[in-house]
Design a protein around this motif. Sequence first.
Motif, PDB file in Angstrom:
ATOM      1  N   UNK A 184      19.894   7.458 -50.637  1.00  0.00           N
ATOM      2  CA  UNK A 184      18.785   6.249 -50.899  1.00  0.00           C
ATOM      3  C   UNK A 184      18.431   5.929 -49.457  1.00  0.00           C
ATOM      4  N   UNK A 185      16.921   5.941 -49.049  1.00  0.00           N
ATOM      5  CA  UNK A 185      16.610   5.846 -47.911  1.00  0.00           C
ATOM      6  C   UNK A 185      16.165   4.385 -47.439  1.00  0.00           C
ATOM      7  N   UNK A 186      15.847   4.025 -46.413  1.00  0.00           N
ATOM      8  CA  UNK A 186      15.475   2.757 -45.825  1.00  0.00           C
ATOM      9  C   UNK A 186      14.555   1.837 -46.807  1.00  0.00           C
ATOM     10  N   UNK A 187      13.664   2.514 -47.488  1.00  0.00           N
ATOM     11  CA  UNK A 187      12.662   1.928 -48.386  1.00  0.00           C
ATOM     12  C   UNK A 187      12.987   1.938 -49.920  1.00  0.00           C
ATOM     13  N   UNK A 188      14.411   2.015 -50.073  1.00  0.00           N
ATOM     14  CA  UNK A 188      14.958   2.005 -51.429  1.00  0.00           C
ATOM     15  C   UNK A 188      14.566   3.138 -52.397  1.00  0.00           C
ATOM     16  N   UNK A 189      14.333   4.232 -51.824  1.00  0.00           N
ATOM     17  CA  UNK A 189      13.720   5.384 -52.573  1.00  0.00           C
ATOM     18  C   UNK A 189      14.945   6.432 -52.904  1.00  0.00           C
ATOM     19  N   UNK A 190      15.079   7.110 -53.987  1.00  0.00           N
ATOM     20  CA  UNK A 190      16.251   7.695 -54.120  1.00  0.00           C
ATOM     21  C   UNK A 190      15.513   9.426 -53.724  1.00  0.00           C
ATOM     22  N   UNK A 191      16.485   9.906 -53.321  1.00  0.00           N
ATOM     23  CA  UNK A 191      16.106  11.373 -52.777  1.00  0.00           C
ATOM     24  C   UNK A 191      17.321  12.541 -53.103  1.00  0.00           C
ATOM     25  N   UNK A 192      16.543  13.604 -53.147  1.00  0.00           N
ATOM     26  CA  UNK A 192      17.764  14.638 -53.386  1.00  0.00           C
ATOM     27  C   UNK A 192      17.654  15.697 -52.388  1.00  0.00           C
ATOM     28  N   UNK A 193      18.791  15.847 -51.795  1.00  0.00           N
ATOM     29  CA  UNK A 193      18.835  17.101 -50.561  1.00  0.00           C
ATOM     30  C   UNK A 193      19.599  18.205 -51.150  1.00  0.00           C
ATOM     31  N   UNK A 194      18.818  19.338 -51.080  1.00  0.00           N
ATOM     32  CA  UNK A 194      19.467  20.438 -51.939  1.00  0.00           C
ATOM     33  C   UNK A 194      19.735  21.556 -50.705  1.00  0.00           C
ATOM     34  N   UNK A 195      20.757  22.140 -50.964  1.00  0.00           N
ATOM     35  CA  UNK A 195      21.265  23.241 -49.911  1.00  0.00           C
ATOM     36  C   UNK A 195      21.576  24.469 -50.809  1.00  0.00           C
ATOM     37  N   UNK A 196      21.303  25.657 -50.667  1.00  0.00           N
ATOM     38  CA  UNK A 196      21.767  26.772 -51.160  1.00  0.00           C
ATOM     39  C   UNK A 196      22.873  27.361 -50.973  1.00  0.00           C
ATOM     40  N   UNK A 197      24.053  27.434 -51.717  1.00  0.00           N
ATOM     41  CA  UNK A 197      25.282  27.946 -50.986  1.00  0.00           C
ATOM     42  C   UNK A 197      25.077  29.339 -51.353  1.00  0.00           C
ATOM     43  N   UNK A 198      25.052  29.677 -52.432  1.00  0.00           N
ATOM     44  CA  UNK A 198      24.849  31.242 -52.836  1.00  0.00           C
ATOM     45  C   UNK A 198      23.253  31.439 -53.013  1.00  0.00           C
TER      46      UNK A 198
END
Length: 723
Positions: free
Chosen positions: A581-595
Amino acid sequence: MTKQKGTKETTKEKQAGDDPPKESFSSRKKVPKLCGTNYPLSIAFIVVNEFCERFSYYGMKAVLTLYFLNFLHWDENLSTTIYHAFSGLSYFTPVIGALIADTWLGKFKTIISLSIVYVIGHVIKSVGVIPPVGDQTVHVALSMLGLCLIALGTGGIKPCVAAFGGDQFEEEHAKERSKFFSIFYLSINAGSLISTFVTPVLKGDVKCFGGDCYALAFGVPAALMAIALVVFISGSGMYKKNPPRGNILLEICKCIGFAIKNRLKNRSKQIPKREHWLDWASEKYSKQLITEIKMVTRVLFLFIPLPMFWALFDQQGSRWTLQATRMNTDFGGLVLQPDQMQFLNPLLILIFIPIFDVVLYPLISKCRFNFTPIKKMSVGMILAALAFAVAAIVEVKVNEATLPTLASKESLIQVLNLANEKVEVKIQGQDLSQQPTDAFQDPAKYSKLTLNDQQQTLEFELQSLGIVFTSKHTVEEKAVYSLIVYKSEGNLSSHLITDMENKPTKGQAAVRFINTLDQDVNITAGKVSVIRVSKNYSVSDYTNLDRGRYNKVKCKTGTGEFTLDLGLLDFGASYTIAITKNSTDTFQAHKTEDIPANNVHIAWQLPQYMLISAGEVMFSVTGLAFSYSQAPVSMKSVLQAGWLLTVAFGNVIVLIVAQAAPLEQWAEFVLFAALLFAVCIIFSIMGYFYVSMNPEDLIEKEENGEKSSSKNAISLVQQKSQL
């Protein structure tokens, strides 16, 4: 003594003829014809029956490997072993079917009896894949019982159906009979082609009991086999039903056994040697039978190297299908199931046969090259070996999108920086890549850890803005980890989580969530049930999702709802998604590719399928025609049994290699290619010394060379025993 023997045979013949009404009448009665042609109407029932039966067998077999892997949760080697054990058993049982038909029930009753066994096997197999029926043990038991009955049924009727169809024609309609066998072969390939394309769709695109619908994928082939049985019985009144006439295979075994026994009894140097070891059976068996057996043994000797070809060929449904599960199957919006690629073989066979017969072979003949059957079969072997060489290259490229294989005392680790600042991580005595790490940076690759033992506690040093924090975590060998770094009460903190080591099955994407919020989150993605993730950097388990774009994933907390954009979750990839959740109260998804996702397209399997299908046309079709041309009429069924047994032993080779010599998959492909190349050389040498002969000419030569001379006759042990 001879007189008594003849009396017994006459008595048997009379007993066999005492009750002639049904069989004799049915073989003599006039049957209706198809549209005024010379084709009996009864063959329509036989052709439809064969189409349905082949649909049943190949449709069930198409999804069998992935059923073992994904439903019974067996590993790839065990799945391959059981798959080829079933295939091998299906080609051993034709000998049983031939014995039953020729010595006891006749072809018609044998087909019906074993078809009933076939249907029962399918029903048991279909019930065994219904999850509520029982636990893992029950599923395995029912599956194995069903497969054994199916193998007995499909193998038992295999030598009977085609021969029974040929029996429907009168001798003067030999041309029509030949065309019937072409239509019969077409029905086999049509059933195989349609079923190998349809049943994977029924399995993968239809969902039941919360997952892939194996119950439907196995149930439809069961229904087709039941239809095949009903269709075959429906034509009962039109069939010519010849009575059993005794099994030539048994007679051959008795003759060979007698020859060996007689030779061992007559080892005296005073007894003259005979030209051939089978000549030692001449005291009991006719010269014609011995001569015919000699012809058969010459061809059967050539069959010895042939199982290696089938060892490679039948891996289309096992190893090649498993390879397809790790590839990209998207054809511009049309997504194939990995096991659907098997339909290429029957399709290519139907295309290649007329091309080879009409174009390739005549062209080679015009070039004045003597392209003998032995040479064609050798080229077929080379093409199959090349197919596996290509498969090995594809496998190497596929493996580039997987994690490296770990040795003992080795592990993998990556750093997931969830702090809002750059962080540098150090481990004493280890070398970590990509340091320092930016906030929410997707690591390009894992770093390898070298341990002192199977398990070791390591000290991690976290540094940010000149401040150093330390933590300790225990690492085990041959495991894959992610170190989550985050801020807690102004200080850097970390915890170690275990990552997925292998690609998700069925070409799906695996995803897990890290909840950085201060309240629990319930996530609904696709068709799966709600994924619950606890607060304060808790991590969910992996969930397998179908490949696709997930742009509006619903998330619910105790205070409200929001949506996340996850983007494309691709074939075979594994993802870790951090919810922030950022400073503007917006929800975000941070995706990393493991395989990494499957980056090799499944279309790259097309060359290996083309090579092995061309090899099948040159090897199988040519081999059958050649072996038939080298044996007398009475021995053709024996060569058919011998040919089927080469397929059975080929499957035995695969299951032995899969269990006894576990290798990396690309290395196993290379091993099979090298073995077939070596076998091809041996077969070519054997073929070089093989002299093709017309069976009738050989019989005539043997008869002309027979000289009976009482002057040089010496009483043998066997003759004394008869006296």
